[in-house]
Every structure is written in C-alpha cells, then in structure tokens.
Design a protein around this motif. Sequence first.
Motif, PDB file in Angstrom:
ATOM      1  N   HIS A   1       0.510  -1.588  -0.167  1.00 46.65           N
ATOM      2  CA  HIS A   1      -0.431  -0.154   0.138  1.00 46.65           C
ATOM      3  C   HIS A   1       0.652   1.123  -0.063  1.00 46.65           C
ATOM      4  O   HIS A   1       0.920   2.266  -0.878  1.00 46.65           O
ATOM      5  CB  HIS A   1      -0.710   0.123   0.887  1.00 46.65           C
ATOM      6  CG  HIS A   1      -1.797   1.264   1.078  1.00 46.65           C
ATOM      7  ND1 HIS A   1      -2.588   1.453   0.326  1.00 46.65           N
ATOM      8  CD2 HIS A   1      -1.591   1.781   2.370  1.00 46.65           C
ATOM      9  CE1 HIS A   1      -3.201   2.690   1.287  1.00 46.65           C
ATOM     10  NE2 HIS A   1      -3.044   2.950   1.744  1.00 46.65           N
TER      11      HIS A   1
ATOM     12  N   TYR B   1      -5.163  -9.930   0.877  1.00 50.00           N
ATOM     13  CA  TYR B   1      -5.809  -8.941   0.540  1.00 50.00           C
ATOM     14  C   TYR B   1      -6.286  -8.981  -0.693  1.00 50.00           C
ATOM     15  O   TYR B   1      -7.947  -9.017  -0.583  1.00 50.00           O
ATOM     16  CB  TYR B   1      -4.978  -8.115  -0.849  1.00 50.00           C
ATOM     17  CG  TYR B   1      -5.004  -6.806  -1.355  1.00 50.00           C
ATOM     18  CD1 TYR B   1      -5.310  -6.189  -0.487  1.00 50.00           C
ATOM     19  CD2 TYR B   1      -5.747  -6.864  -2.628  1.00 50.00           C
ATOM     20  CE1 TYR B   1      -5.384  -4.157  -1.113  1.00 50.00           C
ATOM     21  CE2 TYR B   1      -5.553  -5.529  -3.222  1.00 50.00           C
ATOM     22  CZ  TYR B   1      -5.690  -4.820  -2.548  1.00 50.00           C
ATOM     23  OH  TYR B   1      -6.251  -2.933  -3.097  1.00 50.00           O
ATOM     24  N   CYS B   2      -6.575 -10.135  -1.129  1.00 45.73           N
ATOM     25  CA  CYS B   2      -7.821 -10.953  -2.774  1.00 45.73           C
ATOM     26  C   CYS B   2      -8.907 -11.593  -2.116  1.00 45.73           C
ATOM     27  O   CYS B   2      -9.881 -11.886  -2.870  1.00 45.73           O
ATOM     28  CB  CYS B   2      -6.996 -11.037  -4.336  1.00 45.73           C
ATOM     29  SG  CYS B   2      -6.024 -10.326  -5.080  1.00 45.73           S
TER      30      CYS B   2
ATOM     31  N   LYS C   1     -11.422  -1.940  -3.046  1.00 49.47           N
ATOM     32  CA  LYS C   1     -10.306  -2.766  -3.924  1.00 49.47           C
ATOM     33  C   LYS C   1     -10.940  -2.767  -5.065  1.00 49.47           C
ATOM     34  O   LYS C   1     -11.370  -3.385  -5.205  1.00 49.47           O
ATOM     35  CB  LYS C   1      -9.507  -3.821  -2.951  1.00 49.47           C
ATOM     36  CG  LYS C   1      -8.986  -3.640  -2.294  1.00 49.47           C
ATOM     37  CD  LYS C   1      -9.510  -5.149  -0.688  1.00 49.47           C
ATOM     38  CE  LYS C   1      -8.467  -4.138   1.113  1.00 49.47           C
ATOM     39  NZ  LYS C   1      -9.090  -4.220   1.504  1.00 49.47           N
TER      40      LYS C   1
ATOM     41  N   TYR D   1     -12.312  -6.805  -1.328  1.00 47.62           N
ATOM     42  CA  TYR D   1     -11.620  -6.901  -2.991  1.00 47.62           C
ATOM     43  C   TYR D   1     -12.883  -7.363  -3.656  1.00 47.62           C
ATOM     44  O   TYR D   1     -13.538  -7.226  -5.097  1.00 47.62           O
ATOM     45  CB  TYR D   1     -10.627  -8.005  -2.776  1.00 47.62           C
ATOM     46  CG  TYR D   1      -9.976  -7.628  -3.617  1.00 47.62           C
ATOM     47  CD1 TYR D   1      -9.288  -7.229  -4.591  1.00 47.62           C
ATOM     48  CD2 TYR D   1     -10.648  -9.259  -4.554  1.00 47.62           C
ATOM     49  CE1 TYR D   1      -8.146  -7.138  -6.167  1.00 47.62           C
ATOM     50  CE2 TYR D   1      -9.692  -8.945  -6.131  1.00 47.62           C
ATOM     51  CZ  TYR D   1      -8.851  -8.664  -6.407  1.00 47.62           C
ATOM     52  OH  TYR D   1      -7.805  -8.809  -7.553  1.00 47.62           O
TER      53      TYR D   1
ATOM     54  N   PHE E   1      -3.235  -0.485  -4.469  1.00 49.66           N
ATOM     55  CA  PHE E   1      -3.132  -1.786  -3.275  1.00 49.66           C
ATOM     56  C   PHE E   1      -3.706   0.015  -1.886  1.00 49.66           C
ATOM     57  O   PHE E   1      -3.452   0.383  -1.679  1.00 49.66           O
ATOM     58  CB  PHE E   1      -2.302  -1.971  -2.636  1.00 49.66           C
ATOM     59  CG  PHE E   1      -1.303  -3.548  -3.054  1.00 49.66           C
ATOM     60  CD1 PHE E   1      -1.870  -4.728  -3.350  1.00 49.66           C
ATOM     61  CD2 PHE E   1      -0.673  -2.974  -4.200  1.00 49.66           C
ATOM     62  CE1 PHE E   1      -1.796  -5.158  -3.985  1.00 49.66           C
ATOM     63  CE2 PHE E   1       0.092  -3.381  -5.114  1.00 49.66           C
ATOM     64  CZ  PHE E   1      -0.823  -5.220  -4.748  1.00 49.66           C
ATOM     65  N   ALA E   2      -5.103  -0.496  -1.496  1.00 53.20           N
ATOM     66  CA  ALA E   2      -6.222   0.420  -1.030  1.00 53.20           C
ATOM     67  C   ALA E   2      -5.379  -0.275   0.632  1.00 53.20           C
ATOM     68  O   ALA E   2      -5.093  -1.233   0.534  1.00 53.20           O
ATOM     69  CB  ALA E   2      -7.608   0.665  -1.113  1.00 53.20           C
TER      70      ALA E   2
END
Length: 117
Positions: free
Chosen positions: A17, A61-62, A31, A67, A24-25
Amino acid sequence: MNKTAKARCNAARDLLHAKWPTAFAGRGCSKKPLAIGITKQIMTELPEIGFHRLTAALSDYCSGPTYLRNVIEGAPRVGLDGRTCGVVSPDEASYAAQRLADWKTHRDAKSVERAAQ
C-alpha cells in the motif's frame, strides 16, 4: 495463520500500500481488481519482499469481501501504477461471487458457533 505469520502478512500488505497506493487500498477500503500477473511485476520491482511473503499478502488482500465485491464482470483491473490494464472476465466474476458466498457462509457459521457457546 499464526500470529507471527499474520504480522508478516500485514507488514507486507502495508508495504504494498505504501509503495503503490493507487493499486493497493488500505484495510477496509474499497479495493480494485488487480492486474493478472501482478505478482511477477511486484517481484521484479520489489524482490526483497520475497515470493512467499508476497503471495501470502496478495492472497489475504484478494480473498476478503471488500475485494471480492468489486470483482464483477467488466470491472477494470489495475496495474501497479493504478492504470487500467484489462477487465474482469465473466468466469473471474463468477468465481469471485462464489468465493464471496463461501466467505459469508463461513462467517455466518462462526456467528452461530459463538452464539451457542
């Protein structure tokens, strides 16, 4: 994931980030779907992060709801510079919708479990 691994994953996410804020939030923020192949791009530009640490951070993250809710058909995918570089396909959107449904089912089951204790 144990506490040490989670701390390393969080540190890697914070690094991503900080280095690429348009891609990248931060935690809890909306996201954007990431570009296909972004792992290879990051490893080229930031090899010191390490492959395993990076893949753990990207997986974390994903896989979250903030996301997955944005991985819808036709949504733009972003590269490290935040620019559009592709779109989400129907199959990718379907997969994300299923993962989101699975996440919700898991969350609901945990809530029932906690209430029963």
